[in-house]
Design a protein around this motif. Structure first.
Motif: not given
Length: 208
Positions: A69-73, A102-106, A139-153
């Motif tokens: 749950g961190s942000l990495i510089p 590929p292999k994204s942390t998010h 943001l565009d709607a396609a990105f919102v639809q691709a976003q994994p649902s959940g408060i943390e992500p």
């Protein structure tokens, strides 16, 4: 019987609340109109051409890590335009490319999720060395639809955008999010998109 001064106080508070609501609605409409004008006046091919011919600069992306749950510089080097609005958009595009890799942390499948970023000046705070700015991220709607649902992500997605903007454009101290030019209640059912986010909201998530 209710004392007269209490009735007067209640009426004054009610009037103030109505006036504030009208002002906030008008400010949102003005931000939306200015955002759409900026989008219409600067086509995508012009932005791409300007970015490709710009000098290469080192930038810092604050990349979300779902494991803790961190942000990495993360430092990257890209051609960066001089115009602050265009710079902010390129920053968002490069951040989302990290999430689609590929292999994204998010992982988020859609890498082209930002239509525009528009910067608006904020009232200068007393004692501040420079005037702050609000970034309105469309943001565009396609990105919102691709976003994994959940408060943390969802929250990590927003915080990473805010932190990346502030790290490279320190004058950005507040961020609002729209979807296809309109206010949306949440990103994907959880993270609030009706509020103004502060750059300081990201401090506890950034990994040293």
């Amino acid at each position: 019987m209710i004392p007269r001064f209490q009735r007067f106080l209640f009426a004054a508070m009610l009037l103030a609340a109505v006036v504030m609501a009208v002002v906030l609605i008008r400010m949102r409409e003005r931000a939306h109109d200015r955002l759409m004008t900026a989008v219409d006046s600067q086509p995508l091919n012009e932005l791409s051409s300007a970015s490709s011919s710009a000098p290469v600069e080192k930038i810092t992306l604050l990349v979300a890590n779902d494991l803790d749950g961190s942000l990495i510089p993360v430092e990257r080097s890209f051609p960066m335009p001089k115009d602050p609005n265009a710079r902010a958009r390129v920053l968002m595009e490069k951040l989302l490319e990290e999430y689609a890799a590929p292999k994204s942390t998010h992982p988020i499948a859609n890498a082209s999720g930002v239509d525009e970023v528009f910067l608006m000046p904020l009232p200068q705070q007393k004692g501040a060395s420079q005037q702050g700015e609000m970034a309105v991220v469309n943001l565009d709607a396609a990105f919102v639809q691709a976003q994994p649902s959940g408060i943390e992500p969802e929250t990590l997605t927003l915080l990473s955008m805010i932190a990346t903007l502030h790290a490279n454009l320190p004058q950005i101290t507040e961020v609002r999010f729209l979807v296809d030019g309109q206010q949306k209640d949440t990103l994907a059912g959880h993270a609030d998109l009706t509020r103004v986010y502060l750059a300081s909201d990201t401090q506890t998530a950034v990994r040293p």
